[in-house]
Design an enzyme around this catalytic site. Structure first.
Site, PDB file in Angstrom:
ATOM      1  N   LYS A 159       3.412   1.902   7.990  1.00 56.04           N
ATOM      2  CA  LYS A 159       3.513   3.465   7.922  1.00 56.04           C
ATOM      3  C   LYS A 159       4.824   3.821   7.976  1.00 56.04           C
ATOM      4  CE  LYS A 159      -0.837   4.584   8.003  1.00 56.04           C
ATOM      5  NZ  LYS A 159      -1.743   3.535   8.463  1.00 56.04           N
TER       6      LYS A 159
ATOM      7  N   GLU B 176      -0.550  14.418  10.233  1.00 55.84           N
ATOM      8  CA  GLU B 176      -1.897  14.097  10.638  1.00 55.84           C
ATOM      9  C   GLU B 176      -2.091  12.643  11.235  1.00 55.84           C
ATOM     10  OE1 GLU B 176      -1.143  13.848   7.595  1.00 55.84           O
ATOM     11  OE2 GLU B 176      -1.726  11.801   7.385  1.00 55.84           O
TER      12      GLU B 176
ATOM     13  N   SER C 136      -1.307  -5.497   6.686  1.00 59.21           N
ATOM     14  CA  SER C 136      -0.775  -4.190   6.648  1.00 59.21           C
ATOM     15  C   SER C 136      -0.415  -3.749   8.305  1.00 59.21           C
ATOM     16  CB  SER C 136      -1.707  -3.119   6.247  1.00 59.21           C
ATOM     17  OG  SER C 136      -3.104  -3.412   7.141  1.00 59.21           O
TER      18      SER C 136
HETATM   19  C1  LIG Z   1      -3.322   3.468   8.660  1.00 62.10           C
HETATM   20  C2  LIG Z   1      -3.390   1.912   8.316  1.00 62.10           C
HETATM   21  C3  LIG Z   1      -4.397   1.340   7.164  1.00 62.10           C
HETATM   22  C4  LIG Z   1      -4.789   2.407   6.202  1.00 62.10           C
HETATM   23  O1  LIG Z   1      -3.960   3.086   5.538  1.00 62.10           O
HETATM   24  P1  LIG Z   1      -3.669   2.810   3.826  1.00 62.10           P
HETATM   25  O2  LIG Z   1      -3.353   4.149   3.395  1.00 62.10           O
HETATM   26  O3  LIG Z   1      -4.863   2.373   3.374  1.00 62.10           O
HETATM   27  O4  LIG Z   1      -2.896   1.710   3.914  1.00 62.10           O
HETATM   28  C5  LIG Z   1      -4.206   0.142   7.115  1.00 62.10           C
HETATM   29  N1  LIG Z   1      -3.587  -0.771   7.962  1.00 62.10           N
HETATM   30  C6  LIG Z   1      -3.099  -0.424   8.945  1.00 62.10           C
HETATM   31  C7  LIG Z   1      -2.493  -1.439  10.198  1.00 62.10           C
HETATM   32  C8  LIG Z   1      -3.016   1.032   9.166  1.00 62.10           C
HETATM   33  O5  LIG Z   1      -2.147   1.196  10.229  1.00 62.10           O
END
Ligand SMILES: *Cc1c(COP(=O)(O)O)cnc(C)c1O
Length: 405
Positions: A95, A117, A383
């Site tokens: 993020k 948000e 992610s």
């Molecule tokens: C917010 C988040 C996501 C989902 O958001 P995307 O916009 O689909 O990437 C996925 N993994 C983590 C660790 C997140 O914090």
């Protein structure tokens, strides 16, 4: 048309095929036009790019590592598994890449206040970090239910100096938080809306994609340097779709790389038990853009569910909808159970605690690895890290579960 050109076209038209656009009140049109203009001029400005890269390097900790998971490949047999380690980025997820880029845009536009948000609180936390660094006031809208579920992130945001506003409408989760943030943005002309995924009206899907594309660019270069070739598969979880677009964007024109987005099938495919928007939804407008959406029998945004709070959104980024229709990206499912097993396996086999969101992508990778040849490479975008998730993980997955091949 190559996929890269189709992205350039989206930046000027606001559309990915039939998806995207601006379905918004007139009051927002001028603001978003000004944002588009500021973004285009920033993209053409070498000094903007330099500053963005400097902060990614000195503050975010980029480039993030790429890690081969040899233990898992050995046990499951089949292909080799690599992870792009966004869990190692500052704040513990991808993020922050987008927040740094957008805060620089906010500064360029002379904004003094940020609104955002958040669902699970990861985007809210990254926004709070970026706002604190730039000395900007920050307000984050968060559903009352999420505030209760994600107390540690609420505490992080407050410590960082951000004002967390509890949203009590509807299901009191992410959809209502977006509604509230959009409303505040319309009412307060001096604010900058820092949107957290590749969703929303044009130009947000293009802006967020651009600032997350660093993931794919790094991964592509790291893979070429280490292995002298591209991966055969690139896999990422899809909530709004920003970490997936960040990874996929670098490989869209490489036909040899299969791209797979993973949606949460949750507890099952009945209404209210999943958030499999691309798999089970149909085109429609929500939050100012046209994309696949999940709806109830009245045509309203559906109730959605996932064990990972970051994936339960009833729409999805418009570029994903287009990539689904063109067939360039395949979208598959992972259930809560498969996800929890994958979480546990990565923990005790590789010493890495993955976010539950990312564990969806891992679950699918673990399914295909044994079926592939040994020389194939599967790249998964990790992610985020999973420390935030322990409270929602059932006890039996907090100790090692067995690999079942
Ligand atoms: C917010 C988040 C996501 C989902 O958001 P995307 O916009 O689909 O990437 C996925 N993994 C983590 C660790 C997140 O914090």
């Amino acid at each position: 048309m190559s996929q890269v050109n189709s992205f350039k076209e989206a930046l000027s038209t606001g559309y990915f095929g039939p998806y995207g656009g601006q379905f918004i009140p007139d009051a927002l049109k001028n603001r978003l036009d000004a944002l588009t203009e500021a973004f285009m001029s920033a993209m053409a400005d070498e000094s903007f790019h330099k500053e963005y890269v400097r902060i990614l390097d000195e503050y975010v900790g980029r480039p993030t590592a790429m890690t081969e998971c040899s233990n898992i490949s050995r046990e499951l047999g089949g292909a080799r598994l690599f992870l792009k380690r966004e869990d190692l980025a500052h704040g513990g997820a991808h993020k922050i890449n987008n927040c740094v880029g957008q805060i620089l845009l906010a500064k360029r536009m002379g904004a003094k206040r940020i609104i955002a948000e958040t669902g699970a609180g990861m985007h809210g936390t990254a926004s709070a970090m970026a706002a604190a660094m730039f000395g900007m006031e920050c307000t984050v809208y968060m559903g009352e239910v999420d505030i209760a579920r994600q107390e540690p992130n609420v505490e992080r945001m407050r410590a960082l100096g951000t004002n967390v506003v509890s949203v009590t409408a509807g299901q009191k989760t992410l959809k209502e938080a977006v509604d509230a943030a959009l409303m505040a943005y319309i009412e307060q002309p001096d604010t900058f809306y820092l949107l957290g995924s590749v969703v929303g009206p044009h130009p947000y899907p293009s802006i967020v994609r651009e600032f997350q594309s660093v993931i794919g660019k790094e991964a592509r270069a790291q893979m070429l340097k280490r292995e002298g070739k591209l991966p055969d598969y690139a896999i990422a979880c899809v909530g709004g779709g920003s970490n997936a677009m960040g990874l996929f964007s670098a490989f869209l024109d490489d036909e040899s790389v299969a791209l797979i987005g993973i949606e949460p099938s949750g507890k099952g495919l009945n209404y209210g038990e999943h958030a499999a928007t691309l798999t089970l939804g149909k085109p429609g407008v929500l939050h100012g853009f046209n994309s696949y959406v999940l709806t109830d029998d009245k045509g309203e945004a559906a109730q959605v569910y996932s064990i990972s709070a970051g994936l339960d959104y009833p729409s999805v980024g418009p570029e994903h909808s287009h990539l689904k229709d063109t067939g360039r990206v395949k979208y598959e499912l992972a259930s809560d159970k498969e996800t929890l097993e994958a979480f546990s396996i990565l923990c005790h086999k590789e010493g890495i605690i993955p976010a539950l969101e990312s564990s969806h992508a891992l679950a699918y990778a673990f399914k295909i690895l044994p079926k592939l040849d040994k020389d194939k490479i599967v790249l998964v975008n990790l992610s985020g890290r999973g420390d935030k998730d322990f409270h929602s993980i059932p006890g039996e997955y907090k100790t090692p579960v067995l690999l079942k091949n």
